[in-house]
Design a protein around this motif. Structure first.
Motif, PDB file in Angstrom:
ATOM      1  N   SER A   6      17.440  50.886  -3.598  1.00 26.55           N
ATOM      2  CA  SER A   6      17.393  50.871  -2.349  1.00 26.55           C
ATOM      3  C   SER A   6      16.133  51.326  -1.696  1.00 26.55           C
ATOM      4  O   SER A   6      15.558  51.103  -0.725  1.00 26.55           O
ATOM      5  CB  SER A   6      18.637  51.810  -1.876  1.00 26.55           C
ATOM      6  OG  SER A   6      18.515  53.034  -2.108  1.00 26.55           O
ATOM      7  N   ALA A   7      15.401  52.486  -2.539  1.00 25.41           N
ATOM      8  CA  ALA A   7      14.190  53.169  -2.093  1.00 25.41           C
ATOM      9  C   ALA A   7      13.111  52.116  -2.330  1.00 25.41           C
ATOM     10  O   ALA A   7      12.237  51.871  -1.338  1.00 25.41           O
ATOM     11  CB  ALA A   7      13.939  54.155  -3.011  1.00 25.41           C
ATOM     12  N   LYS A   8      13.031  51.258  -3.322  1.00 24.40           N
ATOM     13  CA  LYS A   8      12.038  50.350  -3.404  1.00 24.40           C
ATOM     14  C   LYS A   8      12.283  49.055  -2.702  1.00 24.40           C
ATOM     15  O   LYS A   8      11.284  48.684  -2.224  1.00 24.40           O
ATOM     16  CB  LYS A   8      12.054  49.972  -5.224  1.00 24.40           C
ATOM     17  CG  LYS A   8      11.379  50.816  -5.659  1.00 24.40           C
ATOM     18  CD  LYS A   8      10.019  51.047  -5.402  1.00 24.40           C
ATOM     19  CE  LYS A   8       9.313  51.826  -6.534  1.00 24.40           C
ATOM     20  NZ  LYS A   8       7.872  52.064  -6.322  1.00 24.40           N
ATOM     21  N   PHE A   9      13.639  48.670  -2.290  1.00 28.45           N
ATOM     22  CA  PHE A   9      13.747  47.823  -1.181  1.00 28.45           C
ATOM     23  C   PHE A   9      13.148  48.408   0.086  1.00 28.45           C
ATOM     24  O   PHE A   9      12.365  47.416   0.814  1.00 28.45           O
ATOM     25  CB  PHE A   9      15.098  47.613  -0.966  1.00 28.45           C
ATOM     26  CG  PHE A   9      15.797  46.373  -1.900  1.00 28.45           C
ATOM     27  CD1 PHE A   9      16.072  45.210  -1.132  1.00 28.45           C
ATOM     28  CD2 PHE A   9      16.233  46.389  -3.200  1.00 28.45           C
ATOM     29  CE1 PHE A   9      16.585  43.960  -1.829  1.00 28.45           C
ATOM     30  CE2 PHE A   9      16.999  45.460  -3.680  1.00 28.45           C
ATOM     31  CZ  PHE A   9      16.976  44.230  -3.116  1.00 28.45           C
ATOM     32  N   GLY A  10      13.275  49.379   0.523  1.00 31.61           N
ATOM     33  CA  GLY A  10      12.590  50.151   1.511  1.00 31.61           C
ATOM     34  C   GLY A  10      11.331  49.995   1.554  1.00 31.61           C
ATOM     35  O   GLY A  10      10.629  49.877   2.498  1.00 31.61           O
ATOM     36  N   GLN A  11      10.843  50.396   0.458  1.00 26.68           N
ATOM     37  CA  GLN A  11       9.092  50.689   0.282  1.00 26.68           C
ATOM     38  C   GLN A  11       8.531  48.932   0.629  1.00 26.68           C
ATOM     39  O   GLN A  11       7.639  49.036   1.202  1.00 26.68           O
ATOM     40  CB  GLN A  11       8.805  51.130  -1.096  1.00 26.68           C
ATOM     41  CG  GLN A  11       7.611  50.915  -1.191  1.00 26.68           C
ATOM     42  CD  GLN A  11       7.069  51.299  -2.705  1.00 26.68           C
ATOM     43  OE1 GLN A  11       7.323  52.560  -3.278  1.00 26.68           O
ATOM     44  NE2 GLN A  11       6.593  50.320  -3.459  1.00 26.68           N
ATOM     45  N   ARG A  12       9.292  48.250  -0.032  1.00 28.09           N
ATOM     46  CA  ARG A  12       8.787  46.703   0.364  1.00 28.09           C
ATOM     47  C   ARG A  12       8.822  46.396   1.817  1.00 28.09           C
ATOM     48  O   ARG A  12       7.992  45.763   2.163  1.00 28.09           O
ATOM     49  CB  ARG A  12       9.637  45.882  -0.534  1.00 28.09           C
ATOM     50  CG  ARG A  12       9.244  44.485  -0.624  1.00 28.09           C
ATOM     51  CD  ARG A  12      10.152  43.773  -1.697  1.00 28.09           C
ATOM     52  NE  ARG A  12       9.752  42.005  -1.611  1.00 28.09           N
ATOM     53  CZ  ARG A  12      10.489  41.202  -1.374  1.00 28.09           C
ATOM     54  NH1 ARG A  12      11.766  41.339  -1.033  1.00 28.09           N
ATOM     55  NH2 ARG A  12      10.136  39.894  -1.446  1.00 28.09           N
ATOM     56  N   ALA A  13       9.983  46.873   2.227  1.00 29.78           N
ATOM     57  CA  ALA A  13      10.096  46.794   3.985  1.00 29.78           C
ATOM     58  C   ALA A  13       8.890  47.318   4.644  1.00 29.78           C
ATOM     59  O   ALA A  13       8.185  46.637   5.572  1.00 29.78           O
ATOM     60  CB  ALA A  13      11.469  47.022   4.573  1.00 29.78           C
ATOM     61  N   VAL A  14       8.646  48.507   4.137  1.00 29.61           N
ATOM     62  CA  VAL A  14       7.581  49.377   5.002  1.00 29.61           C
ATOM     63  C   VAL A  14       6.238  48.529   4.749  1.00 29.61           C
ATOM     64  O   VAL A  14       5.289  48.306   5.563  1.00 29.61           O
ATOM     65  CB  VAL A  14       7.233  50.475   3.945  1.00 29.61           C
ATOM     66  CG1 VAL A  14       5.927  51.077   4.793  1.00 29.61           C
ATOM     67  CG2 VAL A  14       8.457  51.737   4.743  1.00 29.61           C
ATOM     68  N   ALA A  15       5.796  48.056   3.457  1.00 26.22           N
ATOM     69  CA  ALA A  15       4.675  47.372   3.096  1.00 26.22           C
ATOM     70  C   ALA A  15       4.555  46.149   3.996  1.00 26.22           C
ATOM     71  O   ALA A  15       3.556  45.615   4.336  1.00 26.22           O
ATOM     72  CB  ALA A  15       4.674  47.017   1.553  1.00 26.22           C
ATOM     73  N   GLN A  16       5.601  45.404   4.127  1.00 31.38           N
ATOM     74  CA  GLN A  16       5.823  44.020   4.886  1.00 31.38           C
ATOM     75  C   GLN A  16       5.408  44.319   6.500  1.00 31.38           C
ATOM     76  O   GLN A  16       4.553  43.715   6.990  1.00 31.38           O
ATOM     77  CB  GLN A  16       7.036  43.405   4.831  1.00 31.38           C
ATOM     78  CG  GLN A  16       7.372  42.657   3.529  1.00 31.38           C
ATOM     79  CD  GLN A  16       8.764  41.940   3.593  1.00 31.38           C
ATOM     80  OE1 GLN A  16       9.454  41.945   4.417  1.00 31.38           O
ATOM     81  NE2 GLN A  16       8.931  41.551   2.303  1.00 31.38           N
ATOM     82  N   ALA A  17       5.906  45.522   6.796  1.00 31.94           N
ATOM     83  CA  ALA A  17       5.700  45.480   8.374  1.00 31.94           C
ATOM     84  C   ALA A  17       4.313  46.056   8.444  1.00 31.94           C
ATOM     85  O   ALA A  17       3.813  45.731   9.555  1.00 31.94           O
ATOM     86  CB  ALA A  17       6.666  46.905   8.780  1.00 31.94           C
TER      87      ALA A  17
END
Length: 160
Positions: free
Chosen positions: A74-85
């Motif tokens: 869940s943390a890495k999914f979130g990190q990926r979303a931050v990177a995309q944004a």
């Protein structure tokens, strides 16, 4: 350093029922919230300076969640979303944001001292540290006309 990683890194838990909230939050703070803070401050400075590159070290756990790695995934999914944004907002300001997914065992001192993994893998069956660094470098020097946002690296024998 090792003790902190051991508590908050990709350490397995046998069940979600045995995963305490503090552990889950610490993993999230390290990977997702930490990625947000570093990305935000880097983007602020780089866009003011005319450009730059922010590269995240992703994980296959940011693409595929497994029960024993629920906190880390869940943390890495979130990190990926931050990177995309960040990529979408700051790409037009000449800030290249990318997520480099390292999928597989990394042939380094920490792993090799903790686990004799080399005994279970072919000679070249682990991610080589120099090869990882070269991949990061190649992403950094990409021309703006062909920026990669996500790169998935793995040794040839790592299953998809």
């Amino acid at each position: 350093m090792y003790q902190f990683w051991h508590r908050t890194g990709s350490h397995w838990r046998s069940s979600m029922l045995e995963m305490d909230a503090e552990f889950f939050e610490n993993v999230w703070r390290t990977n997702c919230f930490g990625g947000f803070l570093v990305g935000r401050e880097s983007a602020r400075r780089m866009s003011a300076a005319g450009g730059g590159a922010i590269l995240y070290t992703g994980s296959v756990s940011g693409l595929i969640a497994r029960p024993k790695l629920a906190a880390y995934a869940s943390a890495k999914f979130g990190q990926r979303a931050v990177a995309q944004a960040l990529a979408r907002e700051f790409g037009p300001r000449n800030v290249h944001v990318a997520n480099v997914i390292a999928h597989g065992l990394i042939d380094g001192d920490r792993l090799n001292s903790a686990f004799p993994a080399k005994n279970r893998r072919p000679t070249d069956g682990m991610l080589d540290i120099d090869a990882i660094a070269e991949t990061f470098w190649q992403v950094i020097v990409q021309p703006r006309t062909a920026w990669a946002h996500e790169v998935d690296i793995r040794p040839y024998c790592e299953p998809f």
